[in-house]
Scaffold this motif. Structure first.
Motif, PDB file in Angstrom:
ATOM      1  N   LEU A  11       0.819  -1.199   0.000  1.00 56.27           N
ATOM      2  CA  LEU A  11       0.000   0.000   0.000  1.00 56.27           C
ATOM      3  C   LEU A  11       0.857   1.255   0.000  1.00 56.27           C
ATOM      4  CD1 LEU A  11      -2.698   1.463   0.228  1.00 56.27           C
ATOM      5  CD2 LEU A  11      -2.579   1.148   2.697  1.00 56.27           C
ATOM      6  N   MET A  12       1.892   1.283   0.837  1.00 60.26           N
ATOM      7  CA  MET A  12       2.771   2.445   0.906  1.00 60.26           C
ATOM      8  C   MET A  12       3.463   2.683  -0.434  1.00 60.26           C
ATOM      9  SD  MET A  12       4.424   1.950   4.710  1.00 60.26           S
ATOM     10  CE  MET A  12       5.574   3.312   4.480  1.00 60.26           C
ATOM     11  N   MET A  13       3.872   1.603  -1.082  1.00 52.31           N
ATOM     12  CA  MET A  13       4.551   1.722  -2.364  1.00 52.31           C
ATOM     13  C   MET A  13       3.587   2.235  -3.442  1.00 52.31           C
ATOM     14  SD  MET A  13       6.760  -1.177  -4.376  1.00 52.31           S
ATOM     15  CE  MET A  13       5.375  -2.323  -4.398  1.00 52.31           C
ATOM     16  N   LEU A  14       2.373   1.707  -3.474  1.00 53.63           N
ATOM     17  CA  LEU A  14       1.406   2.100  -4.485  1.00 53.63           C
ATOM     18  C   LEU A  14       0.911   3.521  -4.262  1.00 53.63           C
ATOM     19  CD1 LEU A  14      -0.634  -1.231  -4.605  1.00 53.63           C
ATOM     20  CD2 LEU A  14       0.939  -0.394  -6.335  1.00 53.63           C
ATOM     21  N   ALA A  15       0.639   3.856  -2.999  1.00 50.93           N
ATOM     22  CA  ALA A  15       0.192   5.214  -2.691  1.00 50.93           C
ATOM     23  C   ALA A  15       1.303   6.210  -2.993  1.00 50.93           C
ATOM     24  CB  ALA A  15      -0.232   5.308  -1.234  1.00 50.93           C
ATOM     25  N   GLY A  16       2.529   5.807  -2.729  1.00 54.25           N
ATOM     26  CA  GLY A  16       3.666   6.671  -3.022  1.00 54.25           C
ATOM     27  C   GLY A  16       3.782   6.962  -4.500  1.00 54.25           C
ATOM     28  N   ALA A  17       3.452   5.970  -5.321  1.00 51.63           N
ATOM     29  CA  ALA A  17       3.506   6.171  -6.776  1.00 51.63           C
ATOM     30  C   ALA A  17       2.510   7.239  -7.202  1.00 51.63           C
ATOM     31  CB  ALA A  17       3.209   4.863  -7.495  1.00 51.63           C
ATOM     32  N   ARG A 128      -8.460   9.309  -9.818  1.00 47.40           N
ATOM     33  CA  ARG A 128      -9.404   9.537  -8.722  1.00 47.40           C
ATOM     34  C   ARG A 128      -9.889   8.211  -8.137  1.00 47.40           C
ATOM     35  NH1 ARG A 128     -10.702  13.830 -12.291  1.00 47.40           N
ATOM     36  NH2 ARG A 128     -12.342  12.637 -13.336  1.00 47.40           N
ATOM     37  N   LYS A 129     -10.073   7.219  -9.010  1.00 46.17           N
ATOM     38  CA  LYS A 129     -10.452   5.892  -8.523  1.00 46.17           C
ATOM     39  C   LYS A 129      -9.342   5.274  -7.683  1.00 46.17           C
ATOM     40  CE  LYS A 129     -13.653   4.537 -12.235  1.00 46.17           C
ATOM     41  NZ  LYS A 129     -13.891   3.557 -13.331  1.00 46.17           N
ATOM     42  N   ALA A 134      -7.057   3.531  -2.599  1.00 42.91           N
ATOM     43  CA  ALA A 134      -5.996   3.559  -1.591  1.00 42.91           C
ATOM     44  C   ALA A 134      -6.570   3.826  -0.207  1.00 42.91           C
ATOM     45  CB  ALA A 134      -4.957   4.619  -1.952  1.00 42.91           C
ATOM     46  N   GLU A 135      -7.544   4.721  -0.135  1.00 41.16           N
ATOM     47  CA  GLU A 135      -8.173   5.014   1.157  1.00 41.16           C
ATOM     48  C   GLU A 135      -8.926   3.802   1.695  1.00 41.16           C
ATOM     49  OE1 GLU A 135      -7.728   7.586   3.058  1.00 41.16           O
ATOM     50  OE2 GLU A 135      -6.342   8.391   1.571  1.00 41.16           O
ATOM     51  N   TRP A 167      -7.015  -8.953  -2.828  1.00 38.23           N
ATOM     52  CA  TRP A 167      -7.664  -8.720  -4.116  1.00 38.23           C
ATOM     53  C   TRP A 167      -7.669  -7.226  -4.462  1.00 38.23           C
ATOM     54  CZ3 TRP A 167      -8.628 -11.184  -8.301  1.00 38.23           C
ATOM     55  CH2 TRP A 167      -9.580 -10.735  -9.203  1.00 38.23           C
ATOM     56  N   GLN A 168      -7.996  -6.388  -3.470  1.00 42.63           N
ATOM     57  CA  GLN A 168      -8.020  -4.941  -3.708  1.00 42.63           C
ATOM     58  C   GLN A 168      -6.638  -4.422  -4.104  1.00 42.63           C
ATOM     59  OE1 GLN A 168      -9.478  -3.592   0.088  1.00 42.63           O
ATOM     60  NE2 GLN A 168     -11.594  -3.405  -0.633  1.00 42.63           N
ATOM     61  N   THR A 169      -5.618  -4.909  -3.420  1.00 45.44           N
ATOM     62  CA  THR A 169      -4.258  -4.466  -3.708  1.00 45.44           C
ATOM     63  C   THR A 169      -3.818  -4.920  -5.095  1.00 45.44           C
ATOM     64  OG1 THR A 169      -3.738  -4.616  -1.350  1.00 45.44           O
ATOM     65  CG2 THR A 169      -1.883  -4.462  -2.869  1.00 45.44           C
ATOM     66  N   ARG A 170      -4.233  -6.117  -5.494  1.00 42.46           N
ATOM     67  CA  ARG A 170      -3.879  -6.627  -6.815  1.00 42.46           C
ATOM     68  C   ARG A 170      -4.526  -5.776  -7.907  1.00 42.46           C
ATOM     69  NH1 ARG A 170      -5.301 -12.681  -7.292  1.00 42.46           N
ATOM     70  NH2 ARG A 170      -3.665 -12.728  -5.704  1.00 42.46           N
TER      71      ARG A 170
END
Length: 205
Positions: A11-17, A128-129, A134-135, A167-170
């Motif tokens: 999550l931290m990596m994806l949100a950081g992107a 936006r999605k 992420a939230e 699943w959400q993270t994928r």
């Protein structure tokens, strides 16, 4: 706990992107690409031929030119094929070569600019999605932590929420990779329009 740790790291990596992309240009907070956002193609950057004032919109009234534009604009039509189509069409135009070439370019400019605008809006819509996703992942991760810390822990709920988070993270990560690919599309459209404009102008000379 290992599952949560992996999810939090992802999550931290994806949100950081997402956050890094937002920092590229504060004028466009939803723009996800490293490429600078250019809202519209600059006509002067791709066309040095006659003004398009009279040609803009009128190209649609010519069935043959409309059909040609419909073949030239899609990227699935190879550039060498598109260039030959332009050359052959203008050779048949005779004395009307300049007017015909201007109409062809006007059609391409209108069509590709509209397609490009649609891509830009789609990219920002996905951003936006992604922000909302992420939230949700953050909230569900905290909920999973709470479930695992409860006494006694509810194994069924923990498994269900853990699977949901995976699943959400994928989906989040898959969407991020698609966005990275789509970010190249506006640039490809720009190049195609520039290349076709050059061929049209060469044939008009």
């Amino acid at each position: 706990m290992r599952v949560i740790s992996r999810l939090m790291s992802a999550l931290m990596m994806l949100a950081g992107a997402i956050d890094a992309a937002h920092a590229v240009d504060p004028r466009y907070p939803d723009w996800p690409c490293v490429q600078a956002k250019v809202p519209e193609i600059s006509l002067s950057a791709v066309w040095t031929g006659p003004p398009l004032d009279e040609a803009s919109g009128k190209w649609k009234d010519n069935a043959k030119i409309s059909a040609l534009v419909a073949r030239l604009a899609p990227r699935r039509t190879p550039m060498d094929e598109a260039e030959k189509l332009v050359a052959d069409f203008l050779k048949q135009a005779g004395a009307d070569k300049t007017a015909t070439g201007t109409l062809i370019f006007a059609g391409l400019f209108d069509t590709l600019n509209a397609e490009r605008g649609s891509v830009l809006k789609g990219l920002e819509r996905v951003t936006r999605k992604q922000r909302a996703a992420a939230e949700r992942i953050r909230a569900d991760t905290l909920a999973l932590q709470a479930l695992q810390g409860a006494t006694p822990p509810d194994a069924g709920k923990i498994e269900q929420l853990g699977n949901q988070l995976v699943w959400q993270t994928r989906i989040f990560d898959d969407r991020r990779r698609v966005v990275s690919f789509v970010c190249e599309v506006p640039v490809a459209i720009d190049r195609r329009l520039f290349a076709l404009a050059r061929v049209i102008q060469q044939e008009m000379e």
